[in-house]
Write a protein that holds these residues in place. Sequence first.
Motif, PDB file in Angstrom:
ATOM      1  N   ALA A  43       0.917  -1.384   0.370  1.00  0.00           N
ATOM      2  CA  ALA A  43       0.151   0.164   0.108  1.00  0.00           C
ATOM      3  C   ALA A  43       0.743   1.192  -0.091  1.00  0.00           C
ATOM      4  CB  ALA A  43      -0.550   0.117   1.179  1.00  0.00           C
ATOM      5  N   ILE A  44       0.821   1.854  -0.843  1.00  0.00           N
ATOM      6  CA  ILE A  44       1.381   3.431  -1.198  1.00  0.00           C
ATOM      7  C   ILE A  44       0.958   4.309   0.361  1.00  0.00           C
ATOM      8  CG2 ILE A  44       2.018   5.327  -1.992  1.00  0.00           C
ATOM      9  CD1 ILE A  44       1.284   4.098  -4.254  1.00  0.00           C
ATOM     10  N   VAL A  45       1.407   4.382   1.613  1.00  0.00           N
ATOM     11  CA  VAL A  45       0.826   5.386   2.484  1.00  0.00           C
ATOM     12  C   VAL A  45       1.368   6.785   2.206  1.00  0.00           C
ATOM     13  CG1 VAL A  45       1.081   5.733   5.094  1.00  0.00           C
ATOM     14  CG2 VAL A  45       1.299   3.862   3.830  1.00  0.00           C
ATOM     15  N   SER A  46       1.728   6.663   1.786  1.00  0.00           N
ATOM     16  CA  SER A  46       2.342   9.226   1.225  1.00  0.00           C
ATOM     17  C   SER A  46       3.323   8.776   0.456  1.00  0.00           C
ATOM     18  CB  SER A  46       2.823   9.430   3.070  1.00  0.00           C
ATOM     19  OG  SER A  46       3.875   8.714   3.247  1.00  0.00           O
ATOM     20  N   ILE A  47       3.758   9.605  -0.117  1.00  0.00           N
ATOM     21  CA  ILE A  47       4.655  10.233  -1.680  1.00  0.00           C
ATOM     22  C   ILE A  47       5.597  12.105  -1.232  1.00  0.00           C
ATOM     23  CG2 ILE A  47       5.123  10.312  -4.037  1.00  0.00           C
ATOM     24  CD1 ILE A  47       3.007   8.167  -4.468  1.00  0.00           C
ATOM     25  N   ASP A  48       6.542  12.190  -0.586  1.00  0.00           N
ATOM     26  CA  ASP A  48       7.225  12.983  -0.757  1.00  0.00           C
ATOM     27  C   ASP A  48       7.888  13.287  -1.644  1.00  0.00           C
ATOM     28  OD1 ASP A  48       8.099  15.208   0.782  1.00  0.00           O
ATOM     29  OD2 ASP A  48       8.930  14.883   2.796  1.00  0.00           O
ATOM     30  N   LYS A  49       7.177  14.678  -2.108  1.00  0.00           N
ATOM     31  CA  LYS A  49       8.357  15.240  -3.269  1.00  0.00           C
ATOM     32  C   LYS A  49       8.723  16.652  -2.975  1.00  0.00           C
ATOM     33  CE  LYS A  49       3.702  16.122  -5.068  1.00  0.00           C
ATOM     34  NZ  LYS A  49       2.998  16.716  -5.716  1.00  0.00           N
ATOM     35  N   SER A  50       9.082  16.681  -1.609  1.00  0.00           N
ATOM     36  CA  SER A  50       9.716  17.766  -1.649  1.00  0.00           C
ATOM     37  C   SER A  50      11.201  17.902  -2.148  1.00  0.00           C
ATOM     38  CB  SER A  50       9.091  18.249   0.205  1.00  0.00           C
ATOM     39  OG  SER A  50      10.192  17.636   0.162  1.00  0.00           O
ATOM     40  N   ALA A  51      11.890  16.975  -1.566  1.00  0.00           N
ATOM     41  CA  ALA A  51      13.243  16.840  -2.168  1.00  0.00           C
ATOM     42  C   ALA A  51      13.141  16.948  -3.298  1.00  0.00           C
ATOM     43  CB  ALA A  51      13.970  15.985  -1.179  1.00  0.00           C
ATOM     44  N   ALA A  52      12.645  16.007  -4.268  1.00  0.00           N
ATOM     45  CA  ALA A  52      12.904  16.737  -6.121  1.00  0.00           C
ATOM     46  C   ALA A  52      12.030  17.364  -6.058  1.00  0.00           C
ATOM     47  CB  ALA A  52      11.697  14.742  -6.052  1.00  0.00           C
ATOM     48  N   GLU A  53      11.331  17.782  -5.970  1.00  0.00           N
ATOM     49  CA  GLU A  53      10.842  19.797  -5.996  1.00  0.00           C
ATOM     50  C   GLU A  53      12.248  20.641  -6.252  1.00  0.00           C
ATOM     51  OE1 GLU A  53       5.878  19.050  -6.461  1.00  0.00           O
ATOM     52  OE2 GLU A  53       7.270  19.705  -4.358  1.00  0.00           O
ATOM     53  N   ALA A  54      12.465  20.619  -5.052  1.00  0.00           N
ATOM     54  CA  ALA A  54      14.047  21.692  -4.744  1.00  0.00           C
ATOM     55  C   ALA A  54      14.898  21.259  -5.308  1.00  0.00           C
ATOM     56  CB  ALA A  54      14.325  21.785  -3.339  1.00  0.00           C
ATOM     57  N   LEU A  55      15.298  20.135  -6.203  1.00  0.00           N
ATOM     58  CA  LEU A  55      16.324  20.559  -6.806  1.00  0.00           C
ATOM     59  C   LEU A  55      16.711  21.155  -8.011  1.00  0.00           C
ATOM     60  CD1 LEU A  55      19.039  18.220  -7.037  1.00  0.00           C
ATOM     61  CD2 LEU A  55      17.591  16.963  -8.319  1.00  0.00           C
ATOM     62  N   ASP A  56      17.465  22.121  -8.405  1.00  0.00           N
ATOM     63  CA  ASP A  56      17.504  22.616  -9.739  1.00  0.00           C
ATOM     64  C   ASP A  56      17.594  22.095 -10.743  1.00  0.00           C
ATOM     65  OD1 ASP A  56      18.410  24.710 -10.483  1.00  0.00           O
ATOM     66  OD2 ASP A  56      20.358  24.589 -11.442  1.00  0.00           O
ATOM     67  N   GLY A  57      16.721  22.305 -11.352  1.00  0.00           N
ATOM     68  CA  GLY A  57      15.978  21.849 -13.081  1.00  0.00           C
ATOM     69  C   GLY A  57      14.811  20.602 -12.960  1.00  0.00           C
ATOM     70  N   VAL A  58      14.348  20.640 -12.007  1.00  0.00           N
ATOM     71  CA  VAL A  58      13.484  19.778 -11.990  1.00  0.00           C
ATOM     72  C   VAL A  58      11.623  20.947 -12.050  1.00  0.00           C
ATOM     73  CG1 VAL A  58      11.261  18.471 -10.799  1.00  0.00           C
ATOM     74  CG2 VAL A  58      14.004  17.701 -10.355  1.00  0.00           C
ATOM     75  N   ALA A  59      11.033  20.316 -13.404  1.00  0.00           N
ATOM     76  CA  ALA A  59       9.616  21.360 -13.958  1.00  0.00           C
ATOM     77  C   ALA A  59       8.589  20.617 -12.422  1.00  0.00           C
ATOM     78  CB  ALA A  59       9.490  21.604 -15.269  1.00  0.00           C
ATOM     79  N   GLY A  60       8.620  20.079 -12.272  1.00  0.00           N
ATOM     80  CA  GLY A  60       7.450  19.371 -11.405  1.00  0.00           C
ATOM     81  C   GLY A  60       7.400  18.262 -10.876  1.00  0.00           C
ATOM     82  N   VAL A  61       7.158  17.334  -9.955  1.00  0.00           N
ATOM     83  CA  VAL A  61       6.878  16.056  -9.381  1.00  0.00           C
ATOM     84  C   VAL A  61       5.244  15.591  -9.894  1.00  0.00           C
ATOM     85  CG1 VAL A  61       7.430  13.671  -7.705  1.00  0.00           C
ATOM     86  CG2 VAL A  61       9.113  15.947  -8.375  1.00  0.00           C
ATOM     87  N   PHE A  62       4.539  15.042 -10.446  1.00  0.00           N
ATOM     88  CA  PHE A  62       3.452  14.165  -9.991  1.00  0.00           C
ATOM     89  C   PHE A  62       3.382  12.971  -9.582  1.00  0.00           C
ATOM     90  CE2 PHE A  62       5.097  17.432 -12.867  1.00  0.00           C
ATOM     91  CZ  PHE A  62       3.996  18.412 -12.857  1.00  0.00           C
ATOM     92  N   THR A  63       1.960  12.948  -8.697  1.00  0.00           N
ATOM     93  CA  THR A  63       1.554  11.171  -9.015  1.00  0.00           C
ATOM     94  C   THR A  63       0.398  11.654  -9.407  1.00  0.00           C
ATOM     95  OG1 THR A  63       0.187  12.129  -7.030  1.00  0.00           O
ATOM     96  CG2 THR A  63       2.779  11.505  -6.568  1.00  0.00           C
ATOM     97  N   ALA A  64      -0.222  10.257  -9.434  1.00  0.00           N
ATOM     98  CA  ALA A  64      -1.634  10.127  -9.930  1.00  0.00           C
ATOM     99  C   ALA A  64      -2.975  11.157  -9.339  1.00  0.00           C
ATOM    100  CB  ALA A  64      -2.346   8.601  -9.609  1.00  0.00           C
ATOM    101  N   ASP A  65      -2.219  11.485  -8.325  1.00  0.00           N
ATOM    102  CA  ASP A  65      -3.559  12.388  -7.356  1.00  0.00           C
ATOM    103  C   ASP A  65      -3.297  13.667  -8.317  1.00  0.00           C
ATOM    104  OD1 ASP A  65      -4.541  10.417  -5.819  1.00  0.00           O
ATOM    105  OD2 ASP A  65      -3.092  11.048  -3.752  1.00  0.00           O
ATOM    106  N   ASP A  66      -2.318  14.300  -8.635  1.00  0.00           N
ATOM    107  CA  ASP A  66      -2.021  15.896 -10.084  1.00  0.00           C
ATOM    108  C   ASP A  66      -1.970  15.041 -11.470  1.00  0.00           C
ATOM    109  OD1 ASP A  66      -1.190  16.327  -7.160  1.00  0.00           O
ATOM    110  OD2 ASP A  66       0.941  15.181  -7.829  1.00  0.00           O
ATOM    111  N   LEU A  67      -2.553  13.968 -11.220  1.00  0.00           N
ATOM    112  CA  LEU A  67      -2.754  13.838 -12.907  1.00  0.00           C
ATOM    113  C   LEU A  67      -4.977  14.084 -12.541  1.00  0.00           C
ATOM    114  CD1 LEU A  67      -0.141  12.266 -14.397  1.00  0.00           C
ATOM    115  CD2 LEU A  67      -0.894  14.659 -14.060  1.00  0.00           C
TER     116      LEU A  67
END
Length: 745
Positions: A43-67
């Motif tokens: 089961a997927i309890v949670s997804i933390d995107k913050s560190a990836a989103e803060a990386l220089d050159g990243v335009a976005g991080v998206f999960t099923a809930d975002d689409l």
Amino acid sequence: MTSWEGRVEDFDLLTGQARFGADLSAEGALWLGFVRSPAARAAIVSIDKSAAEALDGVAGVFTADDLDLITQPSVEGVTPVEISRSPLAKGSVAYVGEAVAAVVAVSEAVAADACELVEVDYRPLLPVPNLASATGENALLVHTQHGSNTVLSVPSGNRTAVRATLDGAEVTVTVSQHYPRVACSPIEGIAGLVVLDSDRVAIHINSQMPALTHDELASTLDLADEQISVVVPPIGGGFGGKCWGENGLFAVAAQLALRLNRPLRFVQTRPENLLSMQARDQDQRITLAADQHGTVTALEAEVAADVGGYAGMGAFEPLQTQRLIPGPYRIDHAAVTASAVMTNTVPTGPYRGPGRAEAIGLLERAMDELARALKLDPAEVRRRNLLRPQDFPRQTPGELVMDEADHLGALEQALNLVGYQRLRADQVARRTSGETRLLGIGIGCWADFTGRHEPCQPATARVTDDGCIEIDAGVAPIGQGMQSVITRLAADALGLDPVLITSPTPDTGRFRSALGSFGSRSASLAGSSTLEVATKLYDKLRERAAERLEAAVADVELRPNATLGVRGTPTQGIPLADLAGTEVAAAYDQGQPTFPGGTHVAVVEVDTETGEVDLIRHVAVTDCGRLLDEVQASGQVQGGAVQGIAVALFEEMRYDADANPLTTSLADYLVPAAGDVPEIETHFIETPTDRNPLGAKGVGESGAIAAPPAVQNAIIDALSHLGVTHIDMPCTPERVWYALKARQV
């Protein structure tokens, strides 16, 4: 028989000018990468995107809930939505490698780094690793909402009559085996580019099935049909894996391209490809009934396919196994139960000869066992049971109607070519002398149905502004040379130089009915529709020219110099360019599939001290109807045979008891190199079909169907006098050695 010089595709391919999926780019394009599950079931309890989103050159991080994507049934009418794979995981994962989140970045490297920074909290659940655990008493459920791990279980035939024949038979033999799970492993994985055109989203993807991919993506994206187009570049190998697999990830790419207003690229890595394009994986059991002379009177079989964590196209393949049995043999009574079962492994899909390779593999093992039980030569048992010309047309237990093929002629020619009697004498001599390198000869007789799926093939033809003819038959360019075949068929029909004919790669924005290349259908169906549309264009051009020339249509001819004129007036004519824009459409509906057939004979040496197997000869005799191009047909047989040999000797996708994949790179998954296989000796018999105007049948999957049992039977034949009666594929040195040791205890 015809053999055409050169292929129109080759110049671009050989000079590097062909642009494959990974070569495609656009100004300002971003890269798409995916975070994938390390767990087989969780089961997927949670997804933390913050560190990836803060990386220089990243335009976005998206999960099923975002689409806003709508999950589609993988096979309409077979697999319900609740057990079909969504583009990104929703709440849980069902296999290692399932896409959980999408990362968009300025480069492939940054996207890969950002994927590592996405933190997913998984709650592990006990996995269902294999068919035994999926079907056992109190089995855990891969998807609880479905209520069962079984996707389908379909019986066929008159089981009561078959059981009565089996009970009263003079001889019965039973074979149980596992047909291994394999990876398609094309030279390139899924790859492409999404570009925003003025009025639509252009999805450039190396799909074998452009029209179906268009349908799937439009529905997943909830876009009107005219709002997208699927454009297919040259494809670096298809083999069925690019009919399905992770094509759905391009719905993610398209929606993110629209949201970010930027082109988007995606290219699978090799591990991603190995963990997304898997196939086969059947548990099989067959019982043959025969009289004392070796005539088979009935068969009963059960096949169960492991279709992985979601029910995709793999759920359809055991039905293909069911429909093809009893193959090339005159067996009037057959009962086959076909099942598809989910486990926590990678979802399976089609691979060269899907379902049909498994059918022939099972039948041919059983025919060898019947020969051993009756102390008859394996070739003789086949002679007594193969279909004869007078048996056609023949209704199969799978409710198809077979057209004629020279099955017995193919067997006899293959045996003569390989020097069968001499090999048998050599085999006896080696056994008598006590040699440790023993000789084995294996036979694989086969039949197949080709052009069964989507038997109606549309095509268009038009005159371009420069006076050339463009033929669009929607054929995916997977290396089979169909652009050359279409070009030359049209040139012959029109009486023009082939240089004046073009056949573009598919674009559903230009030609919506681009069905693609799959199921050994291209030559017979696209070729026949090309012939029809070229003939229709010829008539249309003569009509238009007759109006201008004020002549009777019957007096107008299309000349090799690309002009139309009145017969007897060679100095006067209308250039084709003056008729630019003339366009016609046609569709060829074959109705029933065609049934090619043939025989493969494999010769092996087996080292009884190490278990090593050396395939020293492989002969293939194929009846695929009228040959349109012997060189290209030979290439198809050879390529398929090498893949079939790989199944018999090397390749297997393996999992541990927790459903973790063990073969995730080419260091573990053993794709053969050129030196691992002998020359594939190809020969042909021509029995033209009456089901299309070309008389042609499919040939592209034949080698992958026939080669595995021929090699497997050869290995067991080499060791049969030592008591070895079966070895599951792949017949690795380890398995061969253990089989020998088991008989020595």
